[in-house]
Design a protein around this motif. Structure first.
Motif, PDB file in Angstrom:
ATOM      1  N   ARG A 118       0.854  -1.183   0.000  1.00 15.68           N
ATOM      2  CA  ARG A 118       0.000   0.000   0.000  1.00 15.68           C
ATOM      3  C   ARG A 118       0.888   1.230   0.000  1.00 15.68           C
ATOM      4  O   ARG A 118       2.004   1.204   0.485  1.00 15.68           O
ATOM      5  N   TYR A 119       0.383   2.322  -0.568  1.00 15.98           N
ATOM      6  CA  TYR A 119       1.135   3.572  -0.668  1.00 15.98           C
ATOM      7  C   TYR A 119       0.771   4.557   0.442  1.00 15.98           C
ATOM      8  O   TYR A 119       1.419   5.592   0.578  1.00 15.98           O
ATOM      9  N   ARG A 120      -0.281   4.223   1.192  1.00 16.63           N
ATOM     10  CA  ARG A 120      -0.723   5.145   2.232  1.00 16.63           C
ATOM     11  C   ARG A 120      -1.072   4.385   3.501  1.00 16.63           C
ATOM     12  O   ARG A 120      -1.740   3.341   3.439  1.00 16.63           O
ATOM     13  N   ASP A 121      -0.598   4.893   4.620  1.00 15.81           N
ATOM     14  CA  ASP A 121      -0.996   4.383   5.924  1.00 15.81           C
ATOM     15  C   ASP A 121      -1.403   5.591   6.762  1.00 15.81           C
ATOM     16  O   ASP A 121      -0.561   6.236   7.396  1.00 15.81           O
ATOM     17  N   GLY A 122      -2.683   5.942   6.721  1.00 19.12           N
ATOM     18  CA  GLY A 122      -3.156   7.116   7.450  1.00 19.12           C
ATOM     19  C   GLY A 122      -2.550   8.391   6.902  1.00 19.12           C
ATOM     20  O   GLY A 122      -2.769   8.765   5.746  1.00 19.12           O
ATOM     21  N   ARG A 123      -1.732   9.031   7.709  1.00 15.63           N
ATOM     22  CA  ARG A 123      -1.090  10.291   7.325  1.00 15.63           C
ATOM     23  C   ARG A 123       0.333  10.105   6.816  1.00 15.63           C
ATOM     24  O   ARG A 123       1.081  11.064   6.693  1.00 15.63           O
ATOM     25  N   ILE A 124       0.693   8.873   6.533  1.00 10.74           N
ATOM     26  CA  ILE A 124       2.013   8.553   5.999  1.00 10.74           C
ATOM     27  C   ILE A 124       1.852   8.007   4.585  1.00 10.74           C
ATOM     28  O   ILE A 124       1.009   7.140   4.336  1.00 10.74           O
ATOM     29  N   LEU A 125       2.659   8.520   3.649  1.00  3.75           N
ATOM     30  CA  LEU A 125       2.592   8.081   2.254  1.00  3.75           C
ATOM     31  C   LEU A 125       3.982   7.758   1.735  1.00  3.75           C
ATOM     32  O   LEU A 125       4.989   8.236   2.288  1.00  3.75           O
ATOM     33  N   LEU A 126       4.042   6.953   0.690  1.00  6.15           N
ATOM     34  CA  LEU A 126       5.309   6.560   0.067  1.00  6.15           C
ATOM     35  C   LEU A 126       5.351   7.038  -1.380  1.00  6.15           C
ATOM     36  O   LEU A 126       4.339   6.986  -2.083  1.00  6.15           O
ATOM     37  N   VAL A 127       6.533   7.458  -1.807  1.00  4.37           N
ATOM     38  CA  VAL A 127       6.743   7.947  -3.172  1.00  4.37           C
ATOM     39  C   VAL A 127       8.052   7.384  -3.706  1.00  4.37           C
ATOM     40  O   VAL A 127       9.037   7.243  -2.972  1.00  4.37           O
ATOM     41  N   GLY A 128       8.089   7.073  -4.992  1.00  9.57           N
ATOM     42  CA  GLY A 128       9.329   6.677  -5.643  1.00  9.57           C
ATOM     43  C   GLY A 128       9.810   5.295  -5.232  1.00  9.57           C
ATOM     44  O   GLY A 128       9.020   4.379  -5.010  1.00  9.57           O
ATOM     45  N   ASP A 129      11.141   5.147  -5.110  1.00 15.78           N
ATOM     46  CA  ASP A 129      11.719   3.842  -4.811  1.00 15.78           C
ATOM     47  C   ASP A 129      11.289   3.300  -3.455  1.00 15.78           C
ATOM     48  O   ASP A 129      11.417   2.096  -3.208  1.00 15.78           O
ATOM     49  N   ALA A 130      10.813   4.136  -2.585  1.00 15.87           N
ATOM     50  CA  ALA A 130      10.283   3.645  -1.315  1.00 15.87           C
ATOM     51  C   ALA A 130       9.040   2.790  -1.543  1.00 15.87           C
ATOM     52  O   ALA A 130       8.701   1.943  -0.709  1.00 15.87           O
ATOM     53  N   ALA A 131       8.368   2.997  -2.675  1.00 28.61           N
ATOM     54  CA  ALA A 131       7.133   2.278  -2.977  1.00 28.61           C
ATOM     55  C   ALA A 131       7.316   1.191  -4.030  1.00 28.61           C
ATOM     56  O   ALA A 131       6.524   0.247  -4.088  1.00 28.61           O
ATOM     57  N   HIS A 132       8.352   1.305  -4.868  1.00 29.51           N
ATOM     58  CA  HIS A 132       8.530   0.330  -5.948  1.00 29.51           C
ATOM     59  C   HIS A 132       9.970   0.332  -6.431  1.00 29.51           C
ATOM     60  O   HIS A 132      10.591   1.389  -6.564  1.00 29.51           O
ATOM     61  N   ILE A 133      10.519  -0.850  -6.653  1.00 27.94           N
ATOM     62  CA  ILE A 133      11.846  -0.969  -7.268  1.00 27.94           C
ATOM     63  C   ILE A 133      11.769  -2.047  -8.335  1.00 27.94           C
ATOM     64  O   ILE A 133      10.976  -2.991  -8.242  1.00 27.94           O
ATOM     65  N   HIS A 134      12.590  -1.912  -9.349  1.00 23.85           N
ATOM     66  CA  HIS A 134      12.522  -2.828 -10.477  1.00 23.85           C
ATOM     67  C   HIS A 134      13.824  -2.763 -11.249  1.00 23.85           C
ATOM     68  O   HIS A 134      14.755  -2.021 -10.881  1.00 23.85           O
ATOM     69  N   SER A 135      13.905  -3.499 -12.313  1.00 22.72           N
ATOM     70  CA  SER A 135      15.099  -3.522 -13.150  1.00 22.72           C
ATOM     71  C   SER A 135      15.374  -2.134 -13.738  1.00 22.72           C
ATOM     72  O   SER A 135      14.438  -1.419 -14.103  1.00 22.72           O
ATOM     73  N   PRO A 136      16.653  -1.757 -13.849  1.00 20.50           N
ATOM     74  CA  PRO A 136      16.976  -0.462 -14.465  1.00 20.50           C
ATOM     75  C   PRO A 136      16.840  -0.447 -15.982  1.00 20.50           C
ATOM     76  O   PRO A 136      16.957   0.615 -16.588  1.00 20.50           O
ATOM     77  N   PHE A 137      16.594  -1.608 -16.613  1.00 24.31           N
ATOM     78  CA  PHE A 137      16.451  -1.635 -18.061  1.00 24.31           C
ATOM     79  C   PHE A 137      15.273  -0.755 -18.490  1.00 24.31           C
ATOM     80  O   PHE A 137      14.157  -0.901 -18.002  1.00 24.31           O
ATOM     81  N   GLY A 138      15.544   0.170 -19.388  1.00 24.08           N
ATOM     82  CA  GLY A 138      14.518   1.100 -19.849  1.00 24.08           C
ATOM     83  C   GLY A 138      14.548   2.437 -19.146  1.00 24.08           C
ATOM     84  O   GLY A 138      13.867   3.374 -19.556  1.00 24.08           O
ATOM     85  N   GLY A 139      15.324   2.551 -18.073  1.00 23.09           N
ATOM     86  CA  GLY A 139      15.461   3.839 -17.392  1.00 23.09           C
ATOM     87  C   GLY A 139      14.157   4.388 -16.847  1.00 23.09           C
ATOM     88  O   GLY A 139      13.889   5.585 -16.964  1.00 23.09           O
TER      89      GLY A 139
END
Length: 492
Positions: free
Chosen positions: A270-291
């Motif tokens: 999940r990206y949100r827990d009440g008043r806390i949210l996640l953005v960017g690599d904190a929420a998703h990481i993946h292969s660098p292929f494709g930039g």
């Protein structure tokens, strides 16, 4: 206790873009980062069309177009035989061509923009604890406490915010070990593009980096992990370079930095827990292929900024924040799926898979139709939120949730301008000159009236992130739509 409206943890591209977006909308923001100061290493190094567009709307693109390495293509080889060249072409004109530019330089222009907006980065401040209250969040730092109405974790793959919030980060490793180095090297290799070599033992990539002497390169190669102590990164790369590329005279001279990393595919549950949210690599990481990593994070930031601003300033119910996850997590699933497929294609485990890759699939990218498709997919300008809570799958295109291209139009004084130039964090009502903005008063002061450059019967309300919010001819219908958006975070 010090307090602020929004506390951003992490001063990478996503965190800085979010802070700029919020500050531009008048929201008090503090940005903290545990590092002693700005990073100087390049890490991510390509900004595709969506990233260019977002930075431009934030007023943070600066002179990156002039300073970027214009080598936006990659040629694939087996030894000295070239199989294919993928070129990232222009989209909607040269303003959205991809830029090969260091993440450190991108962060620098974002910090400059944040300073212009009255913000700053507080370096050397490490988050050690979190506690949510009904009306906010208390962040415990090594040197004190901070109180915020909302806290956003932009602190990368090993996010402290995510861990302290108890948000799961399930996934799997894709590749055990990669070597990476930025070096100065002597070899006769074309610097107008990047190069990649397929070899039975793995891959080798070389990307030109901007430097005064035009001799700086980013080198990458995958290796099999071994028991015991790993050899030096540069020693391994110097050995692999002639083995996998056939470039027997190439010599690495100076080393700017080296790194080893594993490629994981992970997505926060999940990206949100009440008043806390996640953005960017904190929420998703993946292969660098494709930039896609940095571009996806910057897109996350822009999507969240206008929603969080409306909630933080009391214009909208907190339910609007749920649309951030609904829109952006679905995109991340697509990005993870596509980059995983690309990685598996590149690595081609087994002789049959390598034959298919080298003789059938890779040569197809020489076709112009494939080139255009690759450019479009990499750009992320195709992203739509049509299936989300603020979108619609009905009616003429563009439909609510679709991105609106950068159209020619006139400002309220009749002067020629362009849609994306005028957005800059604002909502835009693209409508005939006689149309009133009174219905949009609940959005606050960040609304601009733009007049179409051609006969236009409808009104289009365009979100600050350039996606269509609403279209129609009835002001009462617009008022009803807006009430749904602000009160419940759902417009269908």
């Amino acid at each position: 206790m010090d307090s602020t409206s929004v506390l951003v943890v992490g001063a990478g591209p996503a965190g800085l873009a979010l802070a700029c977006g919020l500050r531009g909308l008048g929201v008090p923001v503090r940005v903290i980062d545990q590092a002693a100061g700005p990073a100087t290493t390049s890490r991510a190094n390509i900004l595709h069309g969506r990233g260019v567009e977002v930075l431009n709307r934030l007023g943070a693109l600066g002179d990156l177009r002039d300073r970027a390495q214009h080598a936006i293509r990659i040629s694939y080889y087996v030894a000295n035989k070239r199989l294919a060249t993928v070129s990232f072409g222009k989209i909607e004109g040269k303003q959205l061509v991809a830029l090969l530019v260091s993440q450190a330089e991108i962060e620098a222009v974002l910090r400059k923009r944040l300073t212009e907006l009255g913000g700053t980065v507080e370096w050397g401040r490490e988050l050690t604890g979190l506690a949510q209250r009904p009306d906010g969040v208390t962040a415990t730092l090594q040197d004190g406490e901070l109180s915020a109405d909302y806290l956003v974790g932009c602190d990368g793959a090993h996010s402290t915010v995510r861990k302290l919030s108890g948000i799961g980060f399930p996934g799997v490793p894709l590749v055990d070990q990669w070597l990476l180095a930025d070096v100065r090297a002597d070899w006769e290799l074309d610097r107008t593009g990047s190069s990649g070599w397929f070899h039975r033992d793995g891959l080798f990539f070389a990307m030109p980096m901007r430097s005064a002497e035009n001799d700086t390169w980013r080198l990458m190669a995958d290796v099999r992990p071994t028991d015991g102590e790993q050899p030096d990164v540069i020693d391994q790369l110097q050995q692999l370079l002639p083995e996998r590329t056939g470039q027997t005279d190439a010599k690495i001279r100076d080393v700017a930095w080296t790194s080893t990393f594993r490629i994981h595919r992970r997505l926060a549950d999940r990206y949100r827990d009440g008043r806390i949210l996640l953005v960017g690599d904190a929420a998703h990481i993946h292969s660098p292929f494709g930039g896609q990593g940095m571009n996806t994070g910057i897109g996350d930031a822009e999507n969240l900024a206008w929603k969080l601003a409306l909630v933080a300033q009391g214009h909208a119910h907190a339910a609007l924040l749920n649309t951030y996850q609904a829109e952006r997590r679905a995109l991340a699933e697509d990005v993870l799926r596509n980059t995983t497929a690309s990685t598996k294609l590149m690595l081609a485990d087994g002789a049959v898979a390598r034959i298919l890759r080298d003789r059938l699939i890779t040569p197809l990218v020489n076709l112009q139709v494939v080139q255009r498709r690759v450019t479009w997919l990499a750009s992320q300008l195709w992203v739509t939120y049509r299936k989300g809570p603020l979108g619609s799958g009905k009616g003429s295109r563009p439909r609510p949730g679709d991105r609106v291209p950068d159209l020619d139009c006139r400002d309220e004084h009749g002067r020629p301008t362009r849609l994306h130039t005028e957005l800059g964090g604002k909502w835009a009502l693209l409508a005939p000159a006689t149309t009133s903005l009174e219905t949009l008063a609940p959005l606050g002061e960040h609304v601009v009236h733009l007049i179409p450059d051609r006969p236009w019967r409808e009104s289009w309300l365009i979100r600050p992130d350039a996606h269509l919010a609403w279209r129609g001819t009835s002001q009462p219908a617009l008022a009803q739509w807006l009430e749904k958006l602000l009160s419940g975070g759902r417009t269908a």
